[in-house]
Design a protein around this motif. Structure first.
Motif, PDB file in Angstrom:
ATOM      1  N   ASP A 205      42.640   8.045  48.123  1.00 19.04           N
ATOM      2  CA  ASP A 205      41.746   9.207  48.040  1.00 19.04           C
ATOM      3  C   ASP A 205      41.938   9.894  46.688  1.00 19.04           C
ATOM      4  O   ASP A 205      43.060  10.283  46.335  1.00 19.04           O
ATOM      5  N   VAL A 206      40.837  10.032  45.961  1.00 17.56           N
ATOM      6  CA  VAL A 206      40.890  10.620  44.617  1.00 17.56           C
ATOM      7  C   VAL A 206      39.811  11.680  44.506  1.00 17.56           C
ATOM      8  O   VAL A 206      38.643  11.448  44.837  1.00 17.56           O
ATOM      9  N   VAL A 207      40.191  12.876  44.022  1.00 23.19           N
ATOM     10  CA  VAL A 207      39.230  13.940  43.754  1.00 23.19           C
ATOM     11  C   VAL A 207      39.438  14.425  42.325  1.00 23.19           C
ATOM     12  O   VAL A 207      40.555  14.787  41.940  1.00 23.19           O
ATOM     13  N   ILE A 208      38.359  14.404  41.535  1.00 28.86           N
ATOM     14  CA  ILE A 208      38.383  14.928  40.166  1.00 28.86           C
ATOM     15  C   ILE A 208      37.976  16.402  40.208  1.00 28.86           C
ATOM     16  O   ILE A 208      36.983  16.759  40.846  1.00 28.86           O
TER      17      ILE A 208
ATOM     18  N   ASP B  17      46.869  22.687  37.815  1.00 25.87           N
ATOM     19  CA  ASP B  17      47.584  21.924  36.801  1.00 25.87           C
ATOM     20  C   ASP B  17      49.021  21.686  37.269  1.00 25.87           C
ATOM     21  O   ASP B  17      49.543  20.574  37.198  1.00 25.87           O
ATOM     22  N   PHE B  18      49.662  22.744  37.797  1.00 25.77           N
ATOM     23  CA  PHE B  18      51.068  22.675  38.190  1.00 25.77           C
ATOM     24  C   PHE B  18      51.286  21.757  39.392  1.00 25.77           C
ATOM     25  O   PHE B  18      52.247  20.983  39.437  1.00 25.77           O
ATOM     26  N   LEU B  19      50.398  21.835  40.371  1.00 28.92           N
ATOM     27  CA  LEU B  19      50.578  21.072  41.608  1.00 28.92           C
ATOM     28  C   LEU B  19      49.737  19.800  41.664  1.00 28.92           C
ATOM     29  O   LEU B  19      49.847  19.030  42.617  1.00 28.92           O
ATOM     30  N   GLY B  20      48.874  19.582  40.655  1.00 34.98           N
ATOM     31  CA  GLY B  20      48.018  18.397  40.632  1.00 34.98           C
ATOM     32  C   GLY B  20      48.666  17.239  39.899  1.00 34.98           C
ATOM     33  O   GLY B  20      49.844  17.258  39.545  1.00 34.98           O
ATOM     34  N   ASP B  21      47.860  16.206  39.633  1.00 38.45           N
ATOM     35  CA  ASP B  21      48.376  14.963  39.066  1.00 38.45           C
ATOM     36  C   ASP B  21      47.934  14.703  37.634  1.00 38.45           C
ATOM     37  O   ASP B  21      48.398  13.734  37.028  1.00 38.45           O
ATOM     38  N   MET B  22      47.031  15.524  37.079  1.00 35.00           N
ATOM     39  CA  MET B  22      46.508  15.215  35.754  1.00 35.00           C
ATOM     40  C   MET B  22      45.987  16.479  35.072  1.00 35.00           C
ATOM     41  O   MET B  22      45.472  17.383  35.720  1.00 35.00           O
ATOM     42  N   ASP B  23      46.149  16.513  33.775  1.00 33.66           N
ATOM     43  CA  ASP B  23      45.511  17.523  32.929  1.00 33.66           C
ATOM     44  C   ASP B  23      44.801  16.741  31.824  1.00 33.66           C
ATOM     45  O   ASP B  23      45.444  16.206  30.918  1.00 33.66           O
ATOM     46  N   PHE B  24      43.483  16.658  31.920  1.00 29.62           N
ATOM     47  CA  PHE B  24      42.686  15.823  31.011  1.00 29.62           C
ATOM     48  C   PHE B  24      41.706  16.730  30.274  1.00 29.62           C
ATOM     49  O   PHE B  24      40.761  17.236  30.869  1.00 29.62           O
ATOM     50  N   LYS B  25      41.967  16.955  28.986  1.00 28.29           N
ATOM     51  CA  LYS B  25      41.154  17.873  28.200  1.00 28.29           C
ATOM     52  C   LYS B  25      40.181  17.090  27.332  1.00 28.29           C
ATOM     53  O   LYS B  25      40.574  16.136  26.654  1.00 28.29           O
TER      54      LYS B  25
ATOM     55  N   ALA C 109      36.569  10.594  35.448  1.00 30.95           N
ATOM     56  CA  ALA C 109      36.985  11.881  34.878  1.00 30.95           C
ATOM     57  C   ALA C 109      36.228  12.183  33.590  1.00 30.95           C
ATOM     58  O   ALA C 109      35.819  13.321  33.340  1.00 30.95           O
ATOM     59  N   LEU C 110      36.015  11.150  32.775  1.00 35.01           N
ATOM     60  CA  LEU C 110      35.309  11.343  31.506  1.00 35.01           C
ATOM     61  C   LEU C 110      33.842  11.691  31.743  1.00 35.01           C
ATOM     62  O   LEU C 110      33.265  12.531  31.030  1.00 35.01           O
ATOM     63  N   ASN C 111      33.232  11.066  32.732  1.00 36.06           N
ATOM     64  CA  ASN C 111      31.836  11.380  33.050  1.00 36.06           C
ATOM     65  C   ASN C 111      31.692  12.826  33.527  1.00 36.06           C
ATOM     66  O   ASN C 111      30.765  13.542  33.126  1.00 36.06           O
ATOM     67  N   GLU C 112      32.606  13.267  34.394  1.00 34.56           N
ATOM     68  CA  GLU C 112      32.556  14.648  34.876  1.00 34.56           C
ATOM     69  C   GLU C 112      32.826  15.631  33.739  1.00 34.56           C
ATOM     70  O   GLU C 112      32.222  16.704  33.672  1.00 34.56           O
ATOM     71  N   ALA C 113      33.750  15.265  32.838  1.00 32.08           N
ATOM     72  CA  ALA C 113      34.063  16.132  31.699  1.00 32.08           C
ATOM     73  C   ALA C 113      32.863  16.274  30.770  1.00 32.08           C
ATOM     74  O   ALA C 113      32.598  17.356  30.238  1.00 32.08           O
ATOM     75  N   ASP C 114      32.123  15.186  30.589  1.00 34.79           N
ATOM     76  CA  ASP C 114      30.940  15.208  29.734  1.00 34.79           C
ATOM     77  C   ASP C 114      29.914  16.216  30.257  1.00 34.79           C
ATOM     78  O   ASP C 114      29.351  17.008  29.502  1.00 34.79           O
ATOM     79  N   VAL C 115      29.706  16.198  31.568  1.00 37.87           N
ATOM     80  CA  VAL C 115      28.783  17.160  32.182  1.00 37.87           C
ATOM     81  C   VAL C 115      29.318  18.579  32.028  1.00 37.87           C
ATOM     82  O   VAL C 115      28.584  19.512  31.697  1.00 37.87           O
ATOM     83  N   GLY C 116      30.625  18.737  32.237  1.00 36.96           N
ATOM     84  CA  GLY C 116      31.231  20.062  32.225  1.00 36.96           C
ATOM     85  C   GLY C 116      31.210  20.737  30.878  1.00 36.96           C
ATOM     86  O   GLY C 116      30.789  21.897  30.745  1.00 36.96           O
TER      87      GLY C 116
ATOM     88  N   MET D 255      40.065  18.856  32.847  1.00 42.07           N
ATOM     89  CA  MET D 255      39.816  18.206  34.128  1.00 42.07           C
ATOM     90  C   MET D 255      41.148  17.962  34.838  1.00 42.07           C
ATOM     91  O   MET D 255      42.169  17.696  34.201  1.00 42.07           O
ATOM     92  N   GLY D 256      41.125  18.035  36.174  1.00 36.22           N
ATOM     93  CA  GLY D 256      42.322  17.775  36.965  1.00 36.22           C
ATOM     94  C   GLY D 256      42.107  16.634  37.935  1.00 36.22           C
ATOM     95  O   GLY D 256      41.006  16.074  38.048  1.00 36.22           O
ATOM     96  N   LEU D 257      43.156  16.286  38.640  1.00 37.64           N
ATOM     97  CA  LEU D 257      43.100  15.159  39.570  1.00 37.64           C
ATOM     98  C   LEU D 257      44.048  15.405  40.743  1.00 37.64           C
ATOM     99  O   LEU D 257      45.180  15.855  40.553  1.00 37.64           O
ATOM    100  N   ILE D 258      43.554  15.143  41.942  1.00 36.62           N
ATOM    101  CA  ILE D 258      44.398  15.091  43.133  1.00 36.62           C
ATOM    102  C   ILE D 258      44.251  13.683  43.710  1.00 36.62           C
ATOM    103  O   ILE D 258      43.141  13.272  44.053  1.00 36.62           O
TER     104      ILE D 258
END
Length: 706
Positions: A470-473, A482-490, A518-525, A462-465
């Motif tokens: 303003d937050v987008v998962i 990954d390189f230009l974003g704010d988070m790498d959440f595996k 982020a964890l909720n979206e990762a669970d679905v993904g 999962m990534g984050l901007i």
């Protein structure tokens, strides 16, 4: 010298400075229980020339004297870092790196040396705490302090810094680092737990982190010194104003290309055109022009996501790239699978072997060996580059360990499946989260082999901007995000729950709300990815691969082990030579026979059963004459078991010479008369013969002709 002591989770934690390594920019010795870690931080006087990144180096040094051991091997000194040391180094680096100022280009070197080791107090959190304290009291600019704890989940409740007994019963091993305000780094392995339990443990761990930071605050107040100034690069306003709109238009068009290689080629060509276009007008500002281009690229990608919900390849924030799974790809391996997600492709191969092929460990932990291994290879061609291929680096070790941690909870125990299991993930193509691709392909590969996994496992990155509020998962991030974003959440897991987590961020911490989202979206993904994998294979094959060895398990008495091995290994080597199997014998009497040929395995088992079989009084055996004496013959009735056939028990008639009846090498039937308290066996041939009519025992001499 000053020392700062606090009681933390039932043990004493001490930070000491001013006694050791005084020529480093900062040095702190951290003690927790009987674990002692010395951490130093050193900085170069001048920025490194020609680099556009922060040159931070972290070394984590294990010393075997810390646990009272001498290194194995011929050289008898520490050599290449162990896997645990490399992972400890990565944990420290990831916890600190986001907190250095942008534009800081002086080389910083952090060295954590484990001087003493208490198994109830792992040194990895102390490395992070000591590094934070050493940086904070030095002239190195650092936006800390940071602290770290380990969190377990025992009987449904979070436990901070669990001891060895608690670790035996925990369903979670979570390494957590953070500042006073937010979480910075997460690394976890879990036994299929819920996301609610994960969040509960992160929250509890963060409260513990705040306590340790309060202790660091006292140290910093007493010892802190003036920080180095970081000169921020000012880009020429005229150049920015003139070039930025042109660059933004071209970058916006290029970012809509979904194919990574085509997109990168377009961006590279466009950048070259821009540099050439403005070269004559700004010949001495080429470095600044390149920096403007990179800034606009980052701002444009983030703007597209935040304001238009459009990603670099045109996907929506929660959209996952197309997935394809293939199994049984290689004909002669035990199991294989290819997992392809967009432009990320991983081939994983599973190999089974006997338990003797376990990996032996020579480190600071209690564990001496492991039977489940996951190795990860990342060749340069996977990203279309050239380069040297040497041994695995820190990236390969870290990604391999994460995938191993994700899969281990579903691997059958040694009692259920007495094999050594090795997985190798070959990254064939990379554009985002090859470690989670390795989890998916390795799960498929083990099921293809026939390893009885509890459940299949998948993973997602999962990534984050984040711009102000303003937050987008982003689900299933690719390399540029990954390189230009704010988070790498595996996040990896099964249908039942989460098995592994890893989070790296580039901003100064994440709130609980963002983590939960982020964890909720990762669970679905990851569960969606799991459903696609299940279309290829949803459970282990009922039979092992025909190329894999069959394992036969036996249990023998401990005092029979020497009989199976024989003097100098004579007996066991003979069985191996005659049957072509591999044999492992454990100290508790468990015997494992590894055989590719089922007949060879069956024969080896029968030979071992014969070796451990007890000679019973009254039983009849066909034995071989091994020695002739004037008073009788010695007969081997079972392998390694000889008895005396006295001359008087050779025949009903009187026998003058043993050789009149039997010779060396003869096979004869004998009956066991008695076994004395010293284990000596008395045999009789006579007891199995009919008494000749008219003859009495001890009558006329034995006549071979009759």
């Amino acid at each position: 010298m000053k020392s700062y002591t606090m009681e933390f989770q039932g043990r004493t934690m001490t930070m000491e400075t001013g006694r050791l390594a005084k020529q480093a920019s900062g040095a702190v010795m951290v003690r927790y229980g009987d674990t002692v870690v010395l951490v130093t931080a050193t900085v170069s006087d001048e920025p490194r020339e020609g680099v556009d990144f922060f040159p931070l180096t972290v070394d984590y040094e294990e010393r075997l004297y810390a646990v009272g051991r001498i290194p194995g091997g011929f050289i008898k000194r520490e050599g290449r870092p162990t896997e645990r040391a490399i992972l400890g180094c990565r944990l420290t680096d990831r916890s600190l790196r986001p907190l250095f100022p942008k534009g800081f280009r002086n080389s910083v070197h952090i060295v954590s040396t484990v001087l003493s080791m208490d198994q109830n107090c792992p040194p990895e959190p102390l490395s992070i705490i000591g590094a934070s304290a050493a940086l904070s009291i030095s002239k190195i600019p650092f936006d800390g302090p940071v602290a770290a704890v380990i969190v377990g989940l025992v009987d449904g409740q979070p436990v901070i810094n669990p001891d060895q007994e608690q670790l035996q019963n925990t369903k979670l091993h979570l390494m957590l680092a953070g500042t006073r305000e937010a979480v910075m780094m997460v690394e976890a392995g879990a036994q299929e737990i819920s996301k609610e339990d994960v969040l509960k443990c992160i929250e509890a761990g963060h409260e513990g982190i705040k306590e340790i930071i309060a202790q660091q605050d006292q140290l910093i107040e007493d010892y802190g010194c003036e920080k180095m100034t970081v000169a921020e690069q000012e880009l020429p306003a005229e150049l920015v104003e003139k070039t930025e709109p042109v660059i933004k238009k071209g970058i916006t068009d290029a970012l809509q290309i979904s194919d990574k290689k085509e997109r990168e080629d377009r961006l590279a060509a466009f950048k070259k055109d821009i540099m050439e276009k403005y070269f004559e007008e700004y010949p001495e500002n080429q470095a600044e022009l390149s920096k403007i281009f990179e800034n606009v690229l980052k701002e444009t990608l983030r703007d597209l996501v935040i304001n238009k919900n459009i990603r670099a390849d045109g996907r929506k924030p929660q959209e996952i790239r197309p997935i394809n799974c293939e199994i049984s790809f290689l004909p002669r391996t035990h199991g294989s699978a290819i997992f392809t997600r967009g432009q990320t492709q991983v081939l994983s191969i599973c190999t089974l072997s006997a338990l003797r092929d376990m990996q032996m460990l020579d480190g600071l932990g209690l564990e001496e060996s492991k039977r489940f291994m996951h190795h990860y290879n990342f060749p340069p061609y996977s990203v279309g580059e050239t380069g040297f291929m040497r041994g695995p680096g820190r990236r390969e070790i870290g990604h391999g360990a994460l995938a191993e941690r994700a899969l281990e909870p579903v691997v059958p125990s040694e009692d259920e499946f007495p094999y050594t299991i090795r997985l190798v993930s070959e990254v064939l193509e990379s554009n985002g989260s090859t470690s989670m691709g390795s989890v998916c392909s390795s799960s498929l590969s083990m099921m293809d082999t026939g390893v009885p996994l509890k459940r299949p496992v998948s993973g997602i990155a999962m990534g984050l901007i984040k711009e102000d509020n303003d937050v987008v998962i982003l689900s299933d991030i690719q390399g540029v995000e990954d390189f230009l974003g704010d988070m790498d959440f595996k996040v990896a897991g099964t249908e039942v729950g989460i098995t592994a987590l890893q989070m790296d961020i580039k901003i100064k911490g994440l709130s609980r709300e963002i983590l939960e989202k982020a964890l909720n979206e990762a669970d679905v993904g990851y569960k969606y990815i799991l459903s696609v994998m299940n279309e290829s294979i949803s459970e282990p094959r009922p039979e092992l691969s025909p190329n894999a060895p069959r394992m036969i398990k036996m249990q023998i008495s401990v005092d029979k082990i020497r009989d199976v091995i024989g003097p100098g290994g004579k007996m066991i080597n003979k069985i191996i030579a005659d049957t072509g199997v591999g044999i492992d014998i454990e100290p508790d009497g468990r015997v494992f026979i590894a055989a590719v040929d089922p007949e060879g395995g069956k024969k080896a088992k029968e030979m071992i059963e014969t070796l451990v079989k007890e000679v019973e009084p009254g039983e009849v055996y066909t034995g071989k004459v091994t020695r002739i004496e004037r008073y009788g013959a010695f007969v081997e009735v079972l392998p390694g078991k000889e008895g005396l056939l006295h001359i008087s028990h050779l025949d009903h008639r009187r026998v003058d010479k043993t050789e009149d009846v039997v010779n060396l090498g003869d096979e004869i039937e004998v009956k066991v008369l008695d076994i004395d308290d010293r284990g000596r066996i008395d045999l009789s041939r006579k007891a199995l013969l009919k008494k000749p009519p008219g003859y009495k025992d001890g009558g006329k001499p034995y006549d071979k002709r009759k």
